[in-house]
Design a protein around this motif. Structure first.
Motif, mmCIF file in Angstrom:
data_model
loop_
_atom_site.group_PDB
_atom_site.id
_atom_site.type_symbol
_atom_site.label_atom_id
_atom_site.label_comp_id
_atom_site.label_asym_id
_atom_site.label_seq_id
_atom_site.Cartn_x
_atom_site.Cartn_y
_atom_site.Cartn_z
ATOM 1 N N MET A 141 0.877 -0.991 -0.154
ATOM 2 C CA MET A 141 0.116 0.085 -0.034
ATOM 3 C C MET A 141 0.806 1.049 0.159
ATOM 4 N N ALA A 142 0.478 2.225 -1.027
ATOM 5 C CA ALA A 142 1.353 3.415 -0.889
ATOM 6 C C ALA A 142 1.300 4.186 0.536
ATOM 7 N N SER A 143 2.326 4.899 0.685
ATOM 8 C CA SER A 143 2.186 5.713 1.989
ATOM 9 C C SER A 143 0.937 6.567 2.055
ATOM 10 N N SER A 144 0.536 7.201 0.854
ATOM 11 C CA SER A 144 -0.342 8.230 1.153
ATOM 12 C C SER A 144 -1.704 7.602 1.274
ATOM 13 N N LEU A 145 -1.850 6.477 0.662
ATOM 14 C CA LEU A 145 -3.305 5.643 0.825
ATOM 15 C C LEU A 145 -3.304 5.313 2.495
ATOM 16 N N ARG A 146 -2.235 4.841 2.789
ATOM 17 C CA ARG A 146 -1.784 4.134 4.262
ATOM 18 C C ARG A 146 -2.595 5.277 5.287
ATOM 19 N N GLY A 147 -1.885 6.483 4.678
ATOM 20 C CA GLY A 147 -2.182 7.735 5.778
ATOM 21 C C GLY A 147 -3.764 7.799 5.609
ATOM 22 N N GLU A 148 -4.547 7.831 4.499
ATOM 23 C CA GLU A 148 -5.978 8.034 4.374
ATOM 24 C C GLU A 148 -6.610 7.061 5.026
ATOM 25 N N VAL A 149 -6.420 5.868 4.959
ATOM 26 C CA VAL A 149 -6.739 4.688 5.610
ATOM 27 C C VAL A 149 -6.849 4.838 6.931
ATOM 28 N N LEU A 150 -5.826 5.404 7.692
ATOM 29 C CA LEU A 150 -5.487 5.471 9.169
ATOM 30 C C LEU A 150 -6.451 6.704 9.416
ATOM 31 N N ASN A 151 -6.503 7.681 8.711
ATOM 32 C CA ASN A 151 -7.448 8.936 8.916
ATOM 33 C C ASN A 151 -8.718 8.313 8.898
ATOM 34 N N LEU A 152 -9.101 7.656 7.973
ATOM 35 C CA LEU A 152 -10.642 7.264 7.854
ATOM 36 C C LEU A 152 -11.026 6.441 8.998
ATOM 37 N N TYR A 153 -10.113 5.519 9.586
ATOM 38 C CA TYR A 153 -10.237 4.821 10.741
ATOM 39 C C TYR A 153 -10.420 5.633 12.001
ATOM 40 N N LYS A 154 -9.679 6.669 12.151
ATOM 41 C CA LYS A 154 -9.711 7.502 13.444
ATOM 42 C C LYS A 154 -11.012 8.355 13.278
ATOM 43 N N ASN A 155 -11.321 8.921 12.104
ATOM 44 C CA ASN A 155 -12.664 9.585 12.034
ATOM 45 C C ASN A 155 -13.912 8.673 12.236
ATOM 46 N N LEU A 156 -14.099 7.484 11.739
ATOM 47 C CA LEU A 156 -15.038 6.549 12.187
ATOM 48 C C LEU A 156 -14.870 6.093 13.801
ATOM 49 N N LEU A 157 -13.807 6.017 14.217
ATOM 50 C CA LEU A 157 -13.894 5.665 15.567
ATOM 51 C C LEU A 157 -14.379 6.737 16.455
ATOM 52 N N TYR A 158 -14.035 7.865 16.014
ATOM 53 C CA TYR A 158 -14.515 9.195 16.595
ATOM 54 C C TYR A 158 -15.823 9.395 16.534
ATOM 55 N N LEU A 159 -16.368 9.037 15.507
ATOM 56 C CA LEU A 159 -17.869 9.293 15.214
ATOM 57 C C LEU A 159 -18.649 8.015 15.864
ATOM 58 N N GLY A 160 -17.960 6.983 16.000
ATOM 59 C CA GLY A 160 -18.642 5.823 16.572
ATOM 60 C C GLY A 160 -18.705 5.957 18.067
ATOM 61 N N ARG A 161 -18.679 6.720 18.793
ATOM 62 C CA ARG A 161 -18.818 7.020 20.061
ATOM 63 C C ARG A 161 -19.951 7.345 20.604
ATOM 64 N N GLU A 162 -20.975 7.866 19.691
ATOM 65 C CA GLU A 162 -22.159 8.343 19.934
ATOM 66 C C GLU A 162 -23.199 7.364 19.030
ATOM 67 N N TYR A 163 -22.734 6.186 18.672
ATOM 68 C CA TYR A 163 -23.613 5.106 17.756
ATOM 69 C C TYR A 163 -24.700 4.592 18.730
ATOM 70 N N PRO A 164 -26.040 4.577 17.907
ATOM 71 C CA PRO A 164 -27.243 4.174 18.903
ATOM 72 C C PRO A 164 -26.944 2.806 19.496
ATOM 73 N N LYS A 165 -26.390 1.940 19.079
ATOM 74 C CA LYS A 165 -25.992 0.405 19.684
ATOM 75 C C LYS A 165 -24.977 0.610 20.697
ATOM 76 N N GLY A 166 -24.185 1.586 20.887
ATOM 77 C CA GLY A 166 -23.065 1.749 21.721
ATOM 78 C C GLY A 166 -21.788 1.864 20.963
ATOM 79 N N ALA A 167 -20.933 2.354 21.771
ATOM 80 C CA ALA A 167 -19.433 2.428 21.069
ATOM 81 C C ALA A 167 -18.827 1.113 21.035
ATOM 82 N N ASP A 168 -18.926 0.307 21.847
ATOM 83 C CA ASP A 168 -18.213 -1.137 21.930
ATOM 84 C C ASP A 168 -18.839 -1.816 20.501
ATOM 85 N N TYR A 169 -20.056 -1.580 20.240
ATOM 86 C CA TYR A 169 -20.501 -2.506 19.138
ATOM 87 C C TYR A 169 -19.982 -1.977 17.971
ATOM 88 N N PHE A 170 -20.062 -0.556 17.839
ATOM 89 C CA PHE A 170 -19.564 -0.001 16.511
ATOM 90 C C PHE A 170 -18.116 -0.126 16.544
#
Length: 86
Positions: free
Chosen positions: A1-30
């Motif tokens: 994986m190219a380093s720029s894509l790796r950075g994008e994937v990590l950033n996506l994961y972090k953003n999703l993890l942050y948004l998942g804190r308020e998920y209706p079924k719970g953060a652990d489920y998300f």
């Protein structure tokens, strides 16, 4: 994986993890579902396929934001408007 894509994937994961804190079924489920989804695609090497998966993740981010906005709107509507049929 190219380093720029790796950075994008990590950033996506972090953003999703942050948004998942308020998920209706719970953060652990998300978090468990998010981790499973990323681990399922960890062996993808094709840059085009990775870009497609990133685009799908960004779509999920938009859907989560819409879900949270709608939930907030409904809460405010219930708080300030009565359900009386006048």
């Amino acid at each position: 994986m190219a380093s720029s894509l790796r950075g994008e994937v990590l950033n996506l994961y972090k953003n999703l993890l942050y948004l998942g804190r308020e998920y209706p079924k719970g953060a652990d489920y998300f978090r468990s579902r998010l981790k499973a989804a990323f681990l399922k695609n960890k062996d993808v090497k094709d840059p085009e396929k990775i870009k497609q998966l990133i685009a799908r993740g960004e779509f999920v981010i938009k859907e989560l934001e819409a879900l949270y906005f709608l939930r907030k709107y409904r809460a405010l509507k219930q708080r300030y408007y009565s359900d009386d049929n006048q």
